[in-house]
Design a protein around this motif. Structure first.
Motif, PDB file in Angstrom:
ATOM      1  N   GLY A 221      18.971  -1.962  12.989  1.00  0.00           N
ATOM      2  CA  GLY A 221      19.755  -2.979  12.291  1.00  0.00           C
ATOM      3  C   GLY A 221      18.919  -4.067  11.650  1.00  0.00           C
ATOM      4  O   GLY A 221      19.422  -5.153  11.353  1.00  0.00           O
ATOM      5  N   MET A 222      17.640  -3.793  11.441  1.00  0.00           N
ATOM      6  CA  MET A 222      16.781  -4.806  10.807  1.00  0.00           C
ATOM      7  C   MET A 222      16.872  -4.661   9.282  1.00  0.00           C
ATOM      8  O   MET A 222      17.045  -3.558   8.768  1.00  0.00           O
ATOM      9  CB  MET A 222      15.314  -4.600  11.189  1.00  0.00           C
ATOM     10  N   THR A 223      16.697  -5.766   8.595  1.00  0.00           N
ATOM     11  CA  THR A 223      16.628  -5.714   7.137  1.00  0.00           C
ATOM     12  C   THR A 223      15.146  -5.673   6.760  1.00  0.00           C
ATOM     13  O   THR A 223      14.386  -6.577   7.126  1.00  0.00           O
ATOM     14  CB  THR A 223      17.253  -6.987   6.531  1.00  0.00           C
ATOM     15  N   LEU A 224      14.752  -4.627   6.056  1.00  0.00           N
ATOM     16  CA  LEU A 224      13.323  -4.488   5.722  1.00  0.00           C
ATOM     17  C   LEU A 224      12.976  -5.285   4.472  1.00  0.00           C
ATOM     18  O   LEU A 224      13.692  -5.231   3.475  1.00  0.00           O
ATOM     19  CB  LEU A 224      12.969  -3.022   5.493  1.00  0.00           C
ATOM     20  N   LYS A 225      11.878  -6.013   4.568  1.00  0.00           N
ATOM     21  CA  LYS A 225      11.419  -6.774   3.402  1.00  0.00           C
ATOM     22  C   LYS A 225       9.972  -6.418   3.122  1.00  0.00           C
ATOM     23  O   LYS A 225       9.092  -6.653   3.967  1.00  0.00           O
ATOM     24  CB  LYS A 225      11.549  -8.267   3.672  1.00  0.00           C
ATOM     25  N   GLY A 226       9.725  -5.820   1.962  1.00  0.00           N
ATOM     26  CA  GLY A 226       8.390  -5.334   1.639  1.00  0.00           C
ATOM     27  C   GLY A 226       7.472  -6.454   1.169  1.00  0.00           C
ATOM     28  O   GLY A 226       7.866  -7.294   0.364  1.00  0.00           O
ATOM     29  N   LEU A 227       6.238  -6.442   1.694  1.00  0.00           N
ATOM     30  CA  LEU A 227       5.249  -7.446   1.292  1.00  0.00           C
ATOM     31  C   LEU A 227       4.212  -6.788   0.386  1.00  0.00           C
ATOM     32  O   LEU A 227       3.757  -5.673   0.679  1.00  0.00           O
ATOM     33  CB  LEU A 227       4.537  -8.008   2.521  1.00  0.00           C
ATOM     34  N   PRO A 228       3.826  -7.459  -0.675  1.00  0.00           N
ATOM     35  CA  PRO A 228       2.819  -6.860  -1.560  1.00  0.00           C
ATOM     36  C   PRO A 228       1.458  -6.743  -0.875  1.00  0.00           C
ATOM     37  O   PRO A 228       1.146  -7.502   0.044  1.00  0.00           O
ATOM     38  CB  PRO A 228       2.751  -7.851  -2.731  1.00  0.00           C
ATOM     39  N   MET A 229       0.688  -5.770  -1.350  1.00  0.00           N
ATOM     40  CA  MET A 229      -0.661  -5.556  -0.803  1.00  0.00           C
ATOM     41  C   MET A 229      -1.659  -5.532  -1.950  1.00  0.00           C
ATOM     42  O   MET A 229      -1.288  -5.223  -3.079  1.00  0.00           O
ATOM     43  CB  MET A 229      -0.781  -4.177  -0.159  1.00  0.00           C
ATOM     44  N   ASP A 230      -2.918  -5.801  -1.648  1.00  0.00           N
ATOM     45  CA  ASP A 230      -3.986  -5.501  -2.592  1.00  0.00           C
ATOM     46  C   ASP A 230      -5.081  -4.764  -1.820  1.00  0.00           C
ATOM     47  O   ASP A 230      -4.819  -4.309  -0.694  1.00  0.00           O
ATOM     48  CB  ASP A 230      -4.486  -6.766  -3.316  1.00  0.00           C
ATOM     49  N   GLU A 231      -6.287  -4.702  -2.376  1.00  0.00           N
ATOM     50  CA  GLU A 231      -7.298  -3.881  -1.702  1.00  0.00           C
ATOM     51  C   GLU A 231      -7.787  -4.507  -0.384  1.00  0.00           C
ATOM     52  O   GLU A 231      -8.489  -3.868   0.387  1.00  0.00           O
ATOM     53  CB  GLU A 231      -8.476  -3.554  -2.645  1.00  0.00           C
ATOM     54  N   ASP A 232      -7.392  -5.753  -0.102  1.00  0.00           N
ATOM     55  CA  ASP A 232      -7.774  -6.396   1.158  1.00  0.00           C
ATOM     56  C   ASP A 232      -6.680  -6.341   2.210  1.00  0.00           C
ATOM     57  O   ASP A 232      -6.792  -6.923   3.282  1.00  0.00           O
ATOM     58  CB  ASP A 232      -8.126  -7.872   0.915  1.00  0.00           C
ATOM     59  N   GLY A 233      -5.557  -5.683   1.878  1.00  0.00           N
ATOM     60  CA  GLY A 233      -4.462  -5.593   2.850  1.00  0.00           C
ATOM     61  C   GLY A 233      -3.250  -6.357   2.374  1.00  0.00           C
ATOM     62  O   GLY A 233      -3.169  -6.756   1.198  1.00  0.00           O
ATOM     63  N   LEU A 234      -2.314  -6.596   3.276  1.00  0.00           N
ATOM     64  CA  LEU A 234      -1.101  -7.303   2.837  1.00  0.00           C
ATOM     65  C   LEU A 234      -1.445  -8.750   2.495  1.00  0.00           C
ATOM     66  O   LEU A 234      -2.424  -9.303   2.995  1.00  0.00           O
ATOM     67  CB  LEU A 234       0.034  -7.176   3.860  1.00  0.00           C
ATOM     68  N   ILE A 235      -0.622  -9.329   1.631  1.00  0.00           N
ATOM     69  CA  ILE A 235      -0.929 -10.670   1.132  1.00  0.00           C
ATOM     70  C   ILE A 235      -0.093 -11.695   1.902  1.00  0.00           C
ATOM     71  O   ILE A 235       1.113 -11.816   1.682  1.00  0.00           O
ATOM     72  CB  ILE A 235      -0.674 -10.735  -0.390  1.00  0.00           C
TER      73      ILE A 235
END
Ligand SMILES: Cc1ncc(COP(=O)(O)O)c(C=O)c1O
Length: 475
Positions: A221-235
């Protein structure tokens, strides 16, 4: 009748203090008022305050410190573990189960995968599996077997001790009491979801992310929220704008050789993420199951080892390094949290297989595991070199990718706009299994996840050559 009417006086004090902590009014290190003052403020006897403080210390939220009095020591996982167990009898709402994401892949999951070139498979090749050593380990164990009873709720002690020693080598001091053995990392994630996360809360995770943990969180029942990433990992700086102060939130991350992109989070990022989460009281699940598959250099220390506040629950596993079939993983975290999870595990399956736990303990305590890891790294290095050179030769004009510094996944980004779904279907009919990028995110992506860990390098090249033709034909 409202629940508070049944609350004892000491429960009311507990509730009052937990509220102060969860609202952020009393941060980590905050010294709470004296027993006398609290008793006066809340209109209760001093003995009631003493009982409440004892309970909160047992729950891992407060600690008595010499010369300082009683201070707050955790405001994330321990707080969640001290809450009543979330409802488990509520069925996941169908609308929350976005199973269509995997339908796409499963529709092409053949019964006899052996006939296919498997560029999709997220596990090590059979020829990397240490058959001889595994046989010897099993024979040694066979010589000293007794009856298998139910194990302790947290798992077989020698295995927890071996994992405690292993974690220490990674820079994380964690006692065997703070480790729970689980049947693979995925079960760890399921237990955390069932036991600690509240329906309706937000789950912040890398976009894209690992398919099956996304399903577990959605089912919880969680709402997923995507976080942007770059070549160093998530921002990390992208986190605050995803937070609604009235909705609880947690972070799930795969910092080392991320699935599906292969990205390794830098140490700087790890620190930034931890600092931000500590300041926002965000608990973190660190899924670190690819850590040991480094090829160029060991990854930066786990988030868990940099975490001083108990904000991180660490999930490890032997699936990607030794054998997924053993079904052995672990969760390391604050003891009260681990106790809560152990109780849920007991209610779920009475513990992981005694046999698997003994096999895993023997591997980890004997030094064989470390030896095997060196072999795996050598193999992966050879495979990576070959795979990258094949990609350059055959797909250099059509796609781009970053060279992973560990793990076995390559996130292939197509240069021109193509229907990845069609490429995936055509590849299937040509005898090649691929994972289209779209199953790892809710966005349209021009990407394919390739694994160089499973297929033989001859098959990898055949697969890539065919893929080139399929991409060209799909113009
Ligand atoms: C990031 C991640 N977490 C967890 C798992 C599941 O691991 P286990 O076999 O230990 O359950 C996988 C498997 O692919 C994975 O990629």
């Amino acid at each position: 009748m409202p629940k508070e009417h049944h609350q004892s006086k000491s429960e009311k004090v507990i509730h009052y203090i937990k509220n102060k902590i969860s609202e952020g009014e009393w941060p980590i290190g905050h010294k709470i008022a004296s027993q006398r003052k609290l008793a006066e403020e809340l209109g209760v006897n001093r003995s009631t305050v003493v009982a409440a403080l004892e309970q909160l210390k047992e729950d891992g939220l407060l600690k008595g410190v010499m010369g300082k009095g009683t201070i707050v020591i955790n405001n994330t996982w321990t707080l969640l573990a001290a809450m009543p167990q979330p409802e488990t009898n509520e069925k996941p709402k169908p609308s929350l189960l976005k199973l269509n994401q995997s339908d796409e892949a499963e529709a092409f999951e053949p019964d006899t995968a052996e006939d296919f070139i498997q560029l999709s498979k997220g596990e090590l090749a059979e020829d990397i599996f240490p058959v001889d050593n595994m046989q010897q380990v099993m024979m040694r164990l066979a010589g000293s077997l007794g009856a298998f009873g139910y194990e302790e709720p947290k798992g077989y002690l020698p295995l927890r001790e071996a994992i405690s020693a292993y974690m220490k080598r990674q820079g994380k001091e964690v006692s065997a009491e703070s480790i729970l053995i689980v049947s693979g990392a995925l079960q760890g994630i399921q237990l955390i979801s069932a036991g600690l996360l509240t329906r309706g809360s937000s789950l912040l995770l890398e976009k894209p992310s690992y398919l099956f943990s996304m399903h577990v969180f959605q089912s919880a029942g969680m709402t997923l929220k995507g976080l942007p990433m770059d070549e160093d990992g998530l921002i990390p700086s992208s986190i605050p704008k995803h937070i609604d102060p009235s909705v609880p939130a947690i972070v799930y991350t795969i910092p080392s050789f991320h699935n599906p992109t292969g990205v390794l989070m830098t140490e700087k990022r790890r620190k930034e993420l931890l600092d931000l989460c500590a300041s926002m009281r965000l608990p973190i699940i660190e899924d670190d199951i690819y850590r040991e598959l480094w090829i160029d250099a060991p990854p930066p220390p786990p988030l868990a080892s940099l975490d001083e506040n108990g904000d991180v629950l660490y999930v490890g596993s032997l699936s990607k390094t030794l054998s997924p079939g053993l079904r052995i993983g672990w969760i390391a975290g604050a003891e009260p949290v681990i106790e809560r999870l152990a109780e849920i595990k007991r209610q779920t399956d009475y513990g992981s297989s005694s046999l698997s736990q003994r096999v895993a303990a023997e591997w980890m305590a004997s030094g064989l595991y470390e030896e095997h890891l060196s072999f795996v790294r050598q193999q992966l290095k050879k495979r990576r070199t070959a795979a990258i050179s094949m990609l350059q030769t055959h797909l250099g004009d059509l796609a781009e990718w970053d060279i992973p510094s560990g793990g076995f996944l390559i996130w292939l980004r197509l240069k021109a706009n193509r229907r990845v779904k069609d490429i995936h279907a055509k590849a299937y009919h040509a005898g090649i299994l691929l994972n289209p990028g779209s199953i790892y995110t809710n966005e349209a992506v021009q990407a394919i996840r390739l694994s160089y860990g499973y297929a033989s390098m001859e098959d990898f090249e055949t697969g890539i050559k065919k893929l080139k033709q399929i991409i060209l034909d799909s113009l």
